[in-house]
Motif scaffolding. Structure first.
Motif, PDB file in Angstrom:
ATOM      1  N   GLY A 127       3.415  -6.842   6.908  1.00  0.00           N
ATOM      2  CA  GLY A 127       3.385  -8.087   6.278  1.00  0.00           C
ATOM      3  C   GLY A 127       3.791  -8.205   4.911  1.00  0.00           C
ATOM      4  O   GLY A 127       3.851  -7.233   4.360  1.00  0.00           O
ATOM      5  N   LEU A 138      -1.356  -4.411   3.725  1.00  0.00           N
ATOM      6  CA  LEU A 138      -0.118  -5.409   3.936  1.00  0.00           C
ATOM      7  C   LEU A 138       0.917  -4.620   3.332  1.00  0.00           C
ATOM      8  O   LEU A 138       0.932  -4.562   2.117  1.00  0.00           O
ATOM      9  CB  LEU A 138      -0.146  -6.705   3.589  1.00  0.00           C
ATOM     10  N   ASN A 139       2.012  -4.511   3.875  1.00  0.00           N
ATOM     11  CA  ASN A 139       3.052  -3.640   3.456  1.00  0.00           C
ATOM     12  C   ASN A 139       4.487  -4.069   4.239  1.00  0.00           C
ATOM     13  O   ASN A 139       4.447  -4.292   5.263  1.00  0.00           O
ATOM     14  CB  ASN A 139       3.005  -2.206   3.357  1.00  0.00           C
ATOM     15  N   ILE A 140       5.444  -4.387   3.211  1.00  0.00           N
ATOM     16  CA  ILE A 140       6.516  -4.965   3.845  1.00  0.00           C
ATOM     17  C   ILE A 140       7.696  -4.088   4.380  1.00  0.00           C
ATOM     18  O   ILE A 140       8.378  -4.345   5.329  1.00  0.00           O
ATOM     19  CB  ILE A 140       7.170  -6.028   2.984  1.00  0.00           C
ATOM     20  N   THR A 141       7.435  -2.824   4.146  1.00  0.00           N
ATOM     21  CA  THR A 141       8.586  -1.702   4.262  1.00  0.00           C
ATOM     22  C   THR A 141       8.074  -0.997   5.742  1.00  0.00           C
ATOM     23  O   THR A 141       7.037   0.099   5.542  1.00  0.00           O
ATOM     24  CB  THR A 141       8.746  -0.784   3.297  1.00  0.00           C
ATOM     25  N   GLN A 152      -3.938   5.578  -1.816  1.00  0.00           N
ATOM     26  CA  GLN A 152      -5.216   5.010  -2.424  1.00  0.00           C
ATOM     27  C   GLN A 152      -6.225   4.589  -1.360  1.00  0.00           C
ATOM     28  O   GLN A 152      -7.375   4.566  -1.613  1.00  0.00           O
ATOM     29  CB  GLN A 152      -4.698   4.023  -3.364  1.00  0.00           C
ATOM     30  N   TYR A 159       0.890  -1.330   0.088  1.00  0.00           N
ATOM     31  CA  TYR A 159       0.043   0.053  -0.091  1.00  0.00           C
ATOM     32  C   TYR A 159       0.868   1.372  -0.013  1.00  0.00           C
ATOM     33  O   TYR A 159       0.095   2.239  -0.096  1.00  0.00           O
ATOM     34  CB  TYR A 159      -1.120  -0.092   0.997  1.00  0.00           C
ATOM     35  N   GLY A 160       2.099   0.949  -0.028  1.00  0.00           N
ATOM     36  CA  GLY A 160       3.076   2.248  -0.052  1.00  0.00           C
ATOM     37  C   GLY A 160       2.776   3.171   1.263  1.00  0.00           C
ATOM     38  O   GLY A 160       2.844   3.023   2.371  1.00  0.00           O
ATOM     39  N   GLN A 211       7.370   2.731   5.772  1.00  0.00           N
ATOM     40  CA  GLN A 211       6.069   3.223   4.960  1.00  0.00           C
ATOM     41  C   GLN A 211       5.073   2.931   5.782  1.00  0.00           C
ATOM     42  O   GLN A 211       4.023   3.521   5.711  1.00  0.00           O
ATOM     43  CB  GLN A 211       6.247   2.483   3.538  1.00  0.00           C
ATOM     44  N   HIS A 265       7.335  -6.734  -7.619  1.00  0.00           N
ATOM     45  CA  HIS A 265       8.261  -7.020  -6.652  1.00  0.00           C
ATOM     46  C   HIS A 265       8.254  -7.995  -5.949  1.00  0.00           C
ATOM     47  O   HIS A 265       9.554  -8.435  -5.167  1.00  0.00           O
ATOM     48  CB  HIS A 265       8.035  -5.829  -5.354  1.00  0.00           C
ATOM     49  N   TYR A 266       7.292  -8.726  -5.536  1.00  0.00           N
ATOM     50  CA  TYR A 266       7.050  -9.801  -4.648  1.00  0.00           C
ATOM     51  C   TYR A 266       7.996 -11.139  -5.035  1.00  0.00           C
ATOM     52  O   TYR A 266       8.294 -11.412  -6.287  1.00  0.00           O
ATOM     53  CB  TYR A 266       5.689 -10.302  -4.743  1.00  0.00           C
ATOM     54  N   GLU A 289       0.679  -1.357  -8.531  1.00  0.00           N
ATOM     55  CA  GLU A 289       2.143  -1.356  -8.892  1.00  0.00           C
ATOM     56  C   GLU A 289       3.093  -1.744  -7.925  1.00  0.00           C
ATOM     57  O   GLU A 289       3.992  -1.230  -7.538  1.00  0.00           O
ATOM     58  CB  GLU A 289       2.268   0.275  -9.165  1.00  0.00           C
ATOM     59  N   SER A 290       2.769  -2.973  -7.430  1.00  0.00           N
ATOM     60  CA  SER A 290       3.752  -3.531  -6.441  1.00  0.00           C
ATOM     61  C   SER A 290       3.747  -5.269  -6.673  1.00  0.00           C
ATOM     62  O   SER A 290       5.029  -5.514  -6.037  1.00  0.00           O
ATOM     63  CB  SER A 290       2.882  -3.582  -5.057  1.00  0.00           C
TER      64      SER A 290
HETATM   65  C1  LIG Z   1       5.947   1.022  -6.203  1.00  0.00           C
HETATM   66  S1  LIG Z   1       5.418   0.825  -4.576  1.00  0.00           S
HETATM   67  C2  LIG Z   1       3.529   1.116  -4.675  1.00  0.00           C
HETATM   68  C3  LIG Z   1       3.065   1.815  -3.594  1.00  0.00           C
HETATM   69  C4  LIG Z   1       1.314   2.095  -3.723  1.00  0.00           C
HETATM   70  N1  LIG Z   1       0.530   0.866  -4.024  1.00  0.00           N
HETATM   71  C5  LIG Z   1       1.135   2.952  -4.870  1.00  0.00           C
HETATM   72  O1  LIG Z   1       0.605   2.629  -5.841  1.00  0.00           O
HETATM   73  O2  LIG Z   1       1.480   4.241  -4.491  1.00  0.00           O
HETATM   74  C6  LIG Z   1       5.283  -0.755  -4.124  1.00  0.00           C
HETATM   75  C7  LIG Z   1       4.935  -1.316  -2.647  1.00  0.00           C
HETATM   76  O3  LIG Z   1       5.201  -2.589  -2.675  1.00  0.00           O
HETATM   77  C8  LIG Z   1       5.713  -2.831  -1.315  1.00  0.00           C
HETATM   78  N2  LIG Z   1       6.030  -4.433  -1.094  1.00  0.00           N
HETATM   79  C9  LIG Z   1       7.283  -4.629  -1.813  1.00  0.00           C
HETATM   80  N3  LIG Z   1       7.326  -6.097  -1.542  1.00  0.00           N
HETATM   81  C10 LIG Z   1       6.296  -6.464  -0.815  1.00  0.00           C
HETATM   82  C11 LIG Z   1       5.754  -7.563  -0.265  1.00  0.00           C
HETATM   83  N4  LIG Z   1       6.301  -8.846  -0.318  1.00  0.00           N
HETATM   84  N5  LIG Z   1       4.451  -7.616   0.366  1.00  0.00           N
HETATM   85  C12 LIG Z   1       4.085  -6.385   0.777  1.00  0.00           C
HETATM   86  N6  LIG Z   1       4.506  -5.189   0.227  1.00  0.00           N
HETATM   87  C13 LIG Z   1       5.593  -5.175  -0.471  1.00  0.00           C
HETATM   88  C14 LIG Z   1       6.580  -1.791  -1.113  1.00  0.00           C
HETATM   89  O4  LIG Z   1       7.102  -1.624   0.347  1.00  0.00           O
HETATM   90  C15 LIG Z   1       5.917  -0.541  -1.443  1.00  0.00           C
HETATM   91  O5  LIG Z   1       5.149   0.138  -0.861  1.00  0.00           O
END
Ligand SMILES: C[S@@+](CC[C@H](N)C(=O)[O-])C[C@H]1O[C@@H](n2cnc3c(N)ncnc32)[C@H](O)[C@@H]1O
Length: 221
Positions: free
Chosen positions: A61, A33-36, A17, A12-13, A39, A84-85, A80-81
């Protein structure tokens, strides 16, 4: 998304949103749920400032190992996440597990584009993808095209899968916006600033040639 929905927002950054959706779509509840960690802290402050602590529950998480009960969610979203996973496939499996029957998974996601037949174009595509994949920490396992994305959703159990590319509505307007509003360059390291300026002076078509941008929708039967 609408009234009555329990929504899970993965990655969720800063939570912007979630605030927008709560105000406009009025779901029952949004769990994030966000891993950082940094943030998570910032996003919780944003939600508290918006007076929405009761409707938005932001957790720390991973989207690939969700601390969420089976079949407890109506809609999983990831904006947009998911690129990364580690990996996106693990996220699909987890999304399927936590969704109720009839629940939906929606992603806005970045993929590579189909290789061009023109070798020079292919080099441009390779450069374009690798610059972004390197900068945004996209694992190699998440490098595949729309047909594989569909297969992986299907393998996780999803049906009624609908994926469309909206790249033309994303990259060109983004590039034009960044070219017009260059104040962000002032905050950059001098070397990064030179690279960013060189990038902004090229055309959007050339900079983003290796990147697709998709919206995906699928359902748990
Ligand atoms: C490019 S940002 C997008 C944030 C938000 N959704 C937006 O559109 O502004 C990517 C997000 O994915 C999160 N993220 C990366 N790997 C993750 C994971 N395994 N589980 C949860 N969040 C994760 C990052 O911490 C970051 O907040």
């Amino acid at each position: 998304m609408g009234p009555g929905d329990t929504v899970l927002d993965c990655g969720y950054g800063f939570g912007d949103q979630d605030i927008l959706w709560t105000r406009n779509m009025k779901p029952e509840k949004i769990i994030g749920l966000n891993i950082t960690k940094s943030q998570v802290e910032r996003a919780r402050i944003n939600v508290a400032d918006a007076g929405l602590k009761k409707s938005i529950d932001l957790r720390e998480g991973s989207a690939t190992e969700m601390p969420i009960e089976n079949e407890s969610i109506d809609l999983v979203v990831s904006v947009e996440s998911a690129f990364h996973y580690r990996t996106r496939e693990n996220f699909f499996k987890e999304a399927f597990r936590v969704l109720r029957r009839g629940g939906r998974l929606v992603t806005a996601d970045i993929l590579p584009t189909t290789n061009s037949g023109n070798p020079f174009r292919r080099i441009e595509q390779w450069l374009s993808w690798n610059l972004v994949a390197g900068k945004f920490n996209i694992p190699q396992e998440n490098y595949y095209l729309i047909p594989s994305y569909t297969n992986k959703l299907s393998k996780a159990g999803f049906v009624h899968i609908d994926i469309k590319s909206i790249r033309d509505d994303v990259y060109k307007p983004l590039h034009e916006y960044l070219s017009r509003n260059r104040t962000f360059l002032g905050k950059m390291h001098p070397l990064a600033k030179i690279l960013a300026q060189l990038t902004l002076n090229r055309s959007a078509e050339s900079v983003y040639v290796g990147l697709d941008y998709i919206l995906s929708y699928s359902e748990k039967p």
